[in-house]
Design a protein around this motif. Structure first.
Motif, PDB file in Angstrom:
ATOM      1  N   LEU A 160      -0.604   5.397  53.548  1.00  0.00           N
ATOM      2  CA  LEU A 160       0.709   5.733  52.619  1.00  0.00           C
ATOM      3  C   LEU A 160       0.546   4.680  51.511  1.00  0.00           C
ATOM      4  CD1 LEU A 160       3.194   7.475  51.685  1.00  0.00           C
ATOM      5  CD2 LEU A 160       4.677   5.917  53.391  1.00  0.00           C
ATOM      6  N   ILE A 161       0.412   3.317  51.774  1.00  0.00           N
ATOM      7  CA  ILE A 161       0.372   2.177  50.932  1.00  0.00           C
ATOM      8  C   ILE A 161      -0.818   2.613  49.614  1.00  0.00           C
ATOM      9  CG2 ILE A 161      -0.334  -0.174  50.613  1.00  0.00           C
ATOM     10  CD1 ILE A 161       1.174  -0.929  53.364  1.00  0.00           C
ATOM     11  N   ASP A 162      -1.769   3.144  50.414  1.00  0.00           N
ATOM     12  CA  ASP A 162      -2.900   3.369  49.662  1.00  0.00           C
ATOM     13  C   ASP A 162      -2.809   4.514  48.655  1.00  0.00           C
ATOM     14  OD1 ASP A 162      -6.191   3.220  48.714  1.00  0.00           O
ATOM     15  OD2 ASP A 162      -5.763   5.304  49.735  1.00  0.00           O
ATOM     16  N   LEU A 163      -2.110   5.490  48.990  1.00  0.00           N
ATOM     17  CA  LEU A 163      -1.832   6.354  47.908  1.00  0.00           C
ATOM     18  C   LEU A 163      -0.714   6.149  47.136  1.00  0.00           C
ATOM     19  CD1 LEU A 163      -1.289   9.672  50.828  1.00  0.00           C
ATOM     20  CD2 LEU A 163      -3.116   9.304  49.143  1.00  0.00           C
ATOM     21  N   TRP A 164       0.216   5.284  47.417  1.00  0.00           N
ATOM     22  CA  TRP A 164       1.129   4.948  46.595  1.00  0.00           C
ATOM     23  C   TRP A 164       0.552   3.963  45.528  1.00  0.00           C
ATOM     24  CZ3 TRP A 164       2.993  -0.422  46.255  1.00  0.00           C
ATOM     25  CH2 TRP A 164       4.297  -0.632  45.145  1.00  0.00           C
ATOM     26  N   THR A 165      -0.394   3.200  45.919  1.00  0.00           N
ATOM     27  CA  THR A 165      -1.080   2.294  45.177  1.00  0.00           C
ATOM     28  C   THR A 165      -1.882   3.111  43.777  1.00  0.00           C
ATOM     29  OG1 THR A 165      -1.140   0.440  46.539  1.00  0.00           O
ATOM     30  CG2 THR A 165      -2.671   0.481  44.781  1.00  0.00           C
TER      31      THR A 165
END
Length: 250
Positions: A175-180
């Motif tokens: 999720l952090i990767d997608l948000w970034t």
């Protein structure tokens, strides 16, 4: 501003106390906001108001200045359960969301491959049904289906709560990767303090239908799970959130 509420009140029929009491909240474009609270604190009710799934008794919800009165593709919702159609393949589940965008069949097939890769799943998973997948894989498919609608805002209601600890951390990484990478606005509901600290730019604590505290996360990114406790400010923000949630239970 992406999402705003002003003096939001939700009173369900037959209940003495409102589920939400004069909630005013601002979630800026591109930010990662976390709502944390004990069971029954109103966090899921608030998220459902942001999604347009619940009509408030009074007060307003706006999305970029426009009143939120019903669900819209701009606001994608991920629930605690993956809510995939068990009789459909993974590809058909994602295609169901893509069809709403009126894409040609060839374009939809290309998008399915792109979305599976985006959430870290092999292309051969497309032929499987949800019942053949692990809990973590089903949630990845669920997130892919949300992303298929190209939402600007992702509203997530404890999507990792039912996962084992290791899978949960991996899903946080995803999720952090997608948000970034995608620059989406995310509002994420959890009751887990460390999850809130790891994910959020801001953490709003709900208690008895009110926002008891609104904390700007002092921890810098990235926040790897195995080094979270080593970051300056971690002990202070964790202690603050712990005390707020303990007060909510007494």
């Amino acid at each position: 501003m992406a999402i705003q509420t002003h003096d939001l009140v939700v009173q369900f029929p037959g209940q003495r106390e409102p589920a939400l009491k004069n909630i005013s909240l601002t979630v800026p474009d591109g930010s990662f906001a976390v709502l944390v609270g004990a069971s029954g604190s109103g966090k899921s009710t608030l998220l459902h108001c942001l999604a347009g799934l619940i009509t408030p008794t009074s007060g307003t919800v706006t999305d970029n200045g426009a009143p939120v009165t019903e669900p819209q593709p701009r606001r994608g919702v991920a629930f605690q359960r993956d809510v995939l159609f068990p009789w459909m393949t993974v590809a058909d589940n994602i295609d169901f969301a893509l069809a709403a965008r009126n894409l040609a069949k060839g374009q939809r097939q290309e998008q399915i491959s792109i979305l599976l890769d985006l959430v870290g799943l092999r292309e051969d998973v497309a032929r499987q049904r949800p019942t053949e997948l692990s809990g973590g894989m089903r949630q990845r498919v669920s997130i892919a289906r949300v992303l298929a609608g190209e939402p600007s805002v992702m509203l997530m209601d404890e999507p990792f709560a039912a996962l084992d600890a290791l899978t949960r951390l991996r899903m946080q990484d995803l999720l952090i990767d997608l948000w970034t990478r995608l620059n989406r606005t995310i509002v994420f509901v959890t009751h887990d303090i460390d999850e809130a600290i790891r994910l959020g730019d801001t953490v709003s604590v709900l208690r008895d239908g009110r926002i008891a505290d609104h904390i700007v996360n002092p921890l810098s990114r990235p926040r790897p799970a195995d080094a979270l406790a080593d970051q300056p400010g971690y002990s202070e923000i964790r202690k603050t959130l712990h005390h707020q949630l303990e007060d909510a239970r007494t």
